[in-house]
Structure formats: C-alpha cells, structure tokens
Design a protein around this motif. Sequence first.
Motif, short mmCIF file in Angstrom:
data_model
loop_
_atom_site.label_atom_id
_atom_site.label_comp_id
_atom_site.label_asym_id
_atom_site.label_seq_id
_atom_site.Cartn_x
_atom_site.Cartn_y
_atom_site.Cartn_z
N TRP A 177 -2.18 -10.90 29.31
CA TRP A 177 -2.74 -10.46 30.55
C TRP A 177 -4.26 -10.72 30.35
O TRP A 177 -4.50 -11.70 29.65
CB TRP A 177 -2.25 -9.08 30.75
CG TRP A 177 -0.78 -8.82 30.77
CD1 TRP A 177 0.08 -8.53 29.82
CD2 TRP A 177 -0.05 -8.77 31.93
NE1 TRP A 177 1.25 -8.34 30.29
CE2 TRP A 177 1.18 -8.50 31.56
CE3 TRP A 177 -0.48 -9.01 33.33
CZ2 TRP A 177 2.09 -8.37 32.47
CZ3 TRP A 177 0.45 -8.87 34.18
CH2 TRP A 177 1.77 -8.57 33.77
N MET A 211 -1.90 -5.77 36.09
CA MET A 211 -3.05 -4.86 36.05
C MET A 211 -4.34 -5.65 35.82
O MET A 211 -4.31 -6.79 35.34
CB MET A 211 -2.88 -3.84 34.92
CG MET A 211 -1.66 -2.95 35.06
SD MET A 211 -1.53 -1.76 33.69
CE MET A 211 -2.98 -0.73 34.00
N ASN A 214 -1.38 -4.79 30.04
CA ASN A 214 -2.64 -5.18 30.66
C ASN A 214 -3.41 -6.05 29.69
O ASN A 214 -2.93 -6.40 28.61
CB ASN A 214 -3.43 -3.94 31.09
CG ASN A 214 -4.05 -3.19 29.92
OD1 ASN A 214 -3.58 -3.29 28.77
ND2 ASN A 214 -5.09 -2.41 30.19
#
Length: 462
Positions: A11, A151, A110
């Motif tokens: 991410w 996220m 995330n």
Amino acid sequence: MATLSAYSSPWPDPNPDSNLNPNANPNPNSTFLSAHDRPDQLESLDSFSSTSQSQPDFDSFSLSSQDRPDMLSPPNPNTNPNFQPSLPTPTPSETAPTAPPLNLLHLSFNQDHGCFAAGTDHGFRIYNCDPFREIFRRDFDRGGGIGVVEMLFRCNILALVGGGPEPQYPLNKVMIWDDHQSRCIGELSFRSEVRSVKLRRDRIVVVLEQKIFVYNFADLKLLHQIETIANPKGLCAVSQGSGSLVLVCPGLQKGQVRVEHYASKRTKFIMAHDSRIACFALTQDGHLLATASTKGTLIRLFNTLDGTLLQEVRRGADRAEIYSLAFSSNAQWLAVSSDKGTVHVFNLKVNSGSPRNDKSRSTTDLSVTSTPTSSLSFIKGGGLVMNNLTCVLPKYFSSEWSVAQFRLVEGSPYIVAFGHQKNTVVILGMDGSFYRCEFDPVNGGEMTQIEYHNFLKPEAAF
C-alpha cells in the motif's frame, strides 16, 4: 504492499511529490475537490472515536464491467437506489442472535503496515495492528458489498470499490470517501471493472484488467495511462517515499514487469520470469523490487533503476500460488506467503538506499553469505566425480532458503507484512485470522506465535 480480494488470490509517504507533472494545467473541474477537500487537509484516524457508534455516516460503492476512463462526475449517492446513510453499529450483544455471517471480500494493509482494512459483503472495517483493535466499521443495511478498501496511511481518506453478490455501487467506479466530512469528495468512472486502487498523498492509481490510470489527487486530473497484459488480480505497486513516484505493473509480455520512474521520465522493462507474474512488492523508496511467478518456487530481487538481478531465493520445490510479498522497512528482510500454508522470511543482502551496481555479480556469487543454502551444497567441494555431478545438479541444491518459517492452516489465503516491533511479522487470513509472530534473525527456524485473534468475531471490536 499486500492485498487479497475474493476475485483474485497484494500500500504512500506524507510528503507530496512535486516532480510529477509540475506544469500540469488545472483541471476544468478543479472545483470538484474544494480547498477544504484537498489531500493536504487530512486528519489522522486516531482523531476518531474507536467505537463505531460515534462515527459519522460512511457510505461506499461497487464494481461492474466496462475500459477507458469515462469522465469525472460529481458524486451523487442519491442516484443509487441502494444508498442509505449508515447507522450506528449495534453492540455485539444486540447483533449476536440475528447478525448474518460475514464474508470477507478483501484484505489489505495500509502503507506503513500499521493498520489493515477488511472489505465484507456488508461494508468494511478498519483495524489497528499494534495493539490489535478495531478502529471503526461501516455496515450497510441493504447490499453494501465492498471489494476494495484502500487506506491512505491513518488519515480520514479511503478509496472504495464495491464487490460481492450485492455491491453497494457499480463495479466500475472508485469512490474517494472522507470519513471526517462524512461524504464522498470524488468519484472516478470507467468502462470496465476496477481491479485495485493504490493511493499516495499526491496520486490515485486505478488498475483495470488491461489498463492503469494515474490521477492527480488534488483535482483528479488524469496524468498518465498504461496498457498492460491481462491483469485480473490488479497487480500494481507504488513507492511511498518522499521522493518521486515509482510505479510497477505487469508489462505487455508474459513474465515481464514495467517500472515507471516519473521523476526522470524513464520506463524500464524487466523480464523477471519465464512464467506469468503472480505477485510483486516494492520497497518504500522504490529502489528494490521483489517478484514471483505463477510457478511460485523462486523469488527474485531487482534493482528498479537498471533492472539488475540482485538476488534469488527459493520458497520451495513444488509449485505454489504466492499470495503476498513484503519488505521490512529497512529492506533487510523479505516475507512471503503462499497457498502451501507457510510464511517464509528471507535475509536480503542488498541495501535499498544503495543498491548494487555490479552487473557481473551473479546469484551464485551473492549466495556466499549467512543465508541458508541446501544441505547438499557440500558436494561442491568434492573430487572430480563430485564436481561432474555438481554440473548436472539442479539449481535447487545451491538455492538460498528462508531463515524463518511459520506454519498456517492450509486452504485460506494469507497476506503478510512486517510489524512495527523488531523481528515480527503480521499475518492476515481471509478466514478472519490475525497472527503476530516473532522470528530469530540469528538462529532462524520456526517463528514463535505471540498473538492471535479472529477479527470477524464480535469480541474483536475492543
């Protein structure tokens, strides 16, 4: 970064990258995101209550089928017949007798691996990894399936894509949701299903089956589009350092990866494997790339600047589906999860800040370190007969092996990331399992489980 979605088998840094398209003209629809909406006006999730009852309403959307970005249209949730403002989540005691079982559609960490998001057939949930706890959730009364939840570190901005049998929105839209304002601040529509989304403070990357689109976060202006080979898993990785964006995606050939260096406006193609690419991961600074093929036996490490093969490690001898690859924050370790029910940790011998430039160094040269090798490699030092035998032995017998392993229940896909505590890994399963394990970097061997939760059970919300 690691991602799991039900339709497939993984991410960004706080400083925006000013090197990307600095002279881009303003989008005619720049008022679509007001100054109040811009990504520099972000709040940490820690500013929210940890209970869902006090959270502002959260709504989402879904995925369908259609192949080029259509247009940017102002979000209008009222046009969706399934739209309903979310209600405060009942306590476990209220929902236990009648709550339908949750089906996970998506799992992802995330950008700093401190949190993870779970998309379900009724909404989504956000969890903290250390200490483990549920931060908040959004459940929907009708439909509400969320197939992608991306996220943006720990801030109030998320990218949502619908999924499951009753998606909350059409499957060809990406909804940018601000949970602080309790409203959608952006919407991207396409002519085919959205496979995945990657976020940075300054960029939104949307992955379709055979195309990738890069947008400026502030005004949703399209900056770049890339054609790829068929990419049903939505494979894509972006650097998260404060420097310029590095983007990695499948190329146009089997086994090929494409590396985009936006600061230098350079594109590098790397023939990483003979088989199709199954998974890859990028270090935070974008200097190192780890790849695995559909064969799943070897993991290769490349310098993204010139495509040099730096190291090759072996997961095993049998074919396996690789679910995720993850670098530690200092690029000293690489974790791998697969359908064999085992998570492996490998010792890396390159430094992300100064990757090796000596192209003449082969994988065999790199193996003369403390990294474990096959127990049969001793025959290299034998006599004439042994040396002849060595010539015909497969590379298996001189492979670099993992220094630590953790056994899981086979049958459920798992993704892995390194924890914020030293020498720890966090493992997430599509069965709702959360593991934190510790490994011994000196002696290796089996990892020690130090924590376990089932985050789909009501008691996980604390």
